[in-house]
Design a protein around this motif. Structure first.
Motif, PDB file in Angstrom:
ATOM      1  N   LEU A   1       0.841  -1.193   0.000  1.00 40.72           N
ATOM      2  CA  LEU A   1       0.000   0.000   0.000  1.00 40.72           C
ATOM      3  C   LEU A   1       0.882   1.252   0.000  1.00 40.72           C
ATOM      4  N   LYS A   2       1.886   1.258   0.867  1.00 38.69           N
ATOM      5  CA  LYS A   2       2.786   2.409   0.976  1.00 38.69           C
ATOM      6  C   LYS A   2       3.545   2.656  -0.328  1.00 38.69           C
ATOM      7  N   SER A   3       3.916   1.582  -1.023  1.00 34.90           N
ATOM      8  CA  SER A   3       4.669   1.731  -2.270  1.00 34.90           C
ATOM      9  C   SER A   3       3.763   1.990  -3.472  1.00 34.90           C
ATOM     10  N   GLY A   4       2.450   1.929  -3.267  1.00 40.78           N
ATOM     11  CA  GLY A   4       1.510   2.223  -4.339  1.00 40.78           C
ATOM     12  C   GLY A   4       1.141   1.038  -5.210  1.00 40.78           C
ATOM     13  N   HIS A   5       1.514  -0.167  -4.792  1.00 41.42           N
ATOM     14  CA  HIS A   5       1.204  -1.367  -5.568  1.00 41.42           C
ATOM     15  C   HIS A   5      -0.084  -2.059  -5.139  1.00 41.42           C
ATOM     16  N   LEU A   6      -0.746  -1.505  -4.135  1.00 38.69           N
ATOM     17  CA  LEU A   6      -1.983  -2.081  -3.617  1.00 38.69           C
ATOM     18  C   LEU A   6      -2.926  -0.928  -3.292  1.00 38.69           C
ATOM     19  N   SER A   7      -4.173  -1.068  -3.655  1.00 35.18           N
ATOM     20  CA  SER A   7      -5.134   0.001  -3.383  1.00 35.18           C
ATOM     21  C   SER A   7      -5.544  -0.039  -1.909  1.00 35.18           C
ATOM     22  N   PRO A   8      -6.037   1.080  -1.395  1.00 37.15           N
ATOM     23  CA  PRO A   8      -6.510   1.087   0.002  1.00 37.15           C
ATOM     24  C   PRO A   8      -7.612   0.049   0.238  1.00 37.15           C
ATOM     25  N   GLU A   9      -8.497  -0.138  -0.738  1.00 36.41           N
ATOM     26  CA  GLU A   9      -9.571  -1.123  -0.609  1.00 36.41           C
ATOM     27  C   GLU A   9      -8.992  -2.535  -0.500  1.00 36.41           C
ATOM     28  N   GLU A  10      -8.012  -2.855  -1.333  1.00 31.06           N
ATOM     29  CA  GLU A  10      -7.389  -4.184  -1.268  1.00 31.06           C
ATOM     30  C   GLU A  10      -6.682  -4.376   0.071  1.00 31.06           C
ATOM     31  N   ALA A  11      -5.999  -3.350   0.553  1.00 29.22           N
ATOM     32  CA  ALA A  11      -5.311  -3.438   1.845  1.00 29.22           C
ATOM     33  C   ALA A  11      -6.319  -3.687   2.965  1.00 29.22           C
ATOM     34  N   ARG A  12      -7.476  -3.018   2.914  1.00 28.33           N
ATOM     35  CA  ARG A  12      -8.516  -3.235   3.931  1.00 28.33           C
ATOM     36  C   ARG A  12      -9.028  -4.677   3.882  1.00 28.33           C
ATOM     37  N   LYS A  13      -9.172  -5.226   2.683  1.00 28.57           N
ATOM     38  CA  LYS A  13      -9.634  -6.615   2.548  1.00 28.57           C
ATOM     39  C   LYS A  13      -8.623  -7.582   3.145  1.00 28.57           C
ATOM     40  N   VAL A  14      -7.341  -7.345   2.874  1.00 28.00           N
ATOM     41  CA  VAL A  14      -6.298  -8.210   3.442  1.00 28.00           C
ATOM     42  C   VAL A  14      -6.332  -8.126   4.958  1.00 28.00           C
ATOM     43  N   ASP A  15      -6.406  -6.913   5.498  1.00 22.66           N
ATOM     44  CA  ASP A  15      -6.444  -6.743   6.952  1.00 22.66           C
ATOM     45  C   ASP A  15      -7.656  -7.430   7.569  1.00 22.66           C
ATOM     46  N   ALA A  16      -8.815  -7.274   6.948  1.00 22.99           N
ATOM     47  CA  ALA A  16     -10.038  -7.879   7.495  1.00 22.99           C
ATOM     48  C   ALA A  16      -9.946  -9.401   7.495  1.00 22.99           C
ATOM     49  N   LYS A  17      -9.488  -9.966   6.391  1.00 23.75           N
ATOM     50  CA  LYS A  17      -9.380 -11.434   6.297  1.00 23.75           C
ATOM     51  C   LYS A  17      -8.330 -11.942   7.283  1.00 23.75           C
ATOM     52  N   ALA A  18      -7.193 -11.256   7.365  1.00 25.81           N
ATOM     53  CA  ALA A  18      -6.130 -11.669   8.283  1.00 25.81           C
ATOM     54  C   ALA A  18      -6.599 -11.549   9.736  1.00 25.81           C
ATOM     55  N   ASP A  19      -7.304 -10.470  10.057  1.00 22.96           N
ATOM     56  CA  ASP A  19      -7.814 -10.302  11.425  1.00 22.96           C
ATOM     57  C   ASP A  19      -8.777 -11.423  11.802  1.00 22.96           C
ATOM     58  N   ALA A  20      -9.604 -11.834  10.857  1.00 25.20           N
ATOM     59  CA  ALA A  20     -10.542 -12.931  11.121  1.00 25.20           C
ATOM     60  C   ALA A  20      -9.787 -14.221  11.412  1.00 25.20           C
ATOM     61  N   VAL A  21      -8.720 -14.467  10.663  1.00 24.04           N
ATOM     62  CA  VAL A  21      -7.916 -15.674  10.893  1.00 24.04           C
ATOM     63  C   VAL A  21      -7.217 -15.581  12.243  1.00 24.04           C
ATOM     64  N   LEU A  22      -6.682 -14.405  12.570  1.00 26.31           N
ATOM     65  CA  LEU A  22      -5.973 -14.242  13.841  1.00 26.31           C
ATOM     66  C   LEU A  22      -6.902 -14.436  15.033  1.00 26.31           C
ATOM     67  N   LYS A  23      -8.159 -14.049  14.910  1.00 31.43           N
ATOM     68  CA  LYS A  23      -9.112 -14.252  16.006  1.00 31.43           C
ATOM     69  C   LYS A  23      -9.510 -15.710  16.154  1.00 31.43           C
ATOM     70  N   SER A  24      -9.556 -16.429  15.035  1.00 34.35           N
ATOM     71  CA  SER A  24     -10.026 -17.818  15.080  1.00 34.35           C
ATOM     72  C   SER A  24      -8.916 -18.842  15.275  1.00 34.35           C
ATOM     73  N   LYS A  25      -7.699 -18.496  14.916  1.00 35.43           N
ATOM     74  CA  LYS A  25      -6.574 -19.442  15.002  1.00 35.43           C
ATOM     75  C   LYS A  25      -5.438 -18.814  15.801  1.00 35.43           C
ATOM     76  N   PRO A  26      -5.345 -19.114  17.093  1.00 42.08           N
ATOM     77  CA  PRO A  26      -4.264 -18.539  17.911  1.00 42.08           C
ATOM     78  C   PRO A  26      -2.906 -19.058  17.449  1.00 42.08           C
ATOM     79  N   PRO A  27      -1.838 -18.278  17.679  1.00 39.76           N
ATOM     80  CA  PRO A  27      -0.503 -18.722  17.259  1.00 39.76           C
ATOM     81  C   PRO A  27      -0.070 -19.975  18.013  1.00 39.76           C
ATOM     82  N   ARG A  28       0.801 -20.719  17.379  1.00 45.22           N
ATOM     83  CA  ARG A  28       1.302 -21.959  18.007  1.00 45.22           C
ATOM     84  C   ARG A  28       2.523 -21.705  18.815  1.00 45.22           C
TER      85      ARG A  28
END
Length: 70
Positions: free
Chosen positions: A43-70
């Protein structure tokens, strides 16, 4: 972070990726944290749109809430 080989990446369902085109695998907590970091860089380098970055964050956050680190 666990090693994601080409074979194991190809075997993942599309739902284990944050963006279409099988971009940003988020199948476990380690990969979800990495996807968030890489998306912020892209996103910072301009290769990803803000909308795409939000989608990545949302999907990753959902995984982090459901799957704790090992």
């Amino acid at each position: 972070m666990s090693k994601l080989t080409t074979t194991s990446r190809d075997a993942l369902p599309d739902s284990d990726f944050a963006l279409p085109g099988r971009r940003y695998p988020v199948e476990d907590a380690a990969h979800a944290r990495n996807a968030k970091a890489r998306a912020a860089q892209e996103l910072k380098s301009g290769h990803l749109s803000p909308e795409e970055a939000r989608k990545v964050d949302a999907k990753a956050d959902a995984v982090l809430k459901s799957k704790p680190p090992r």
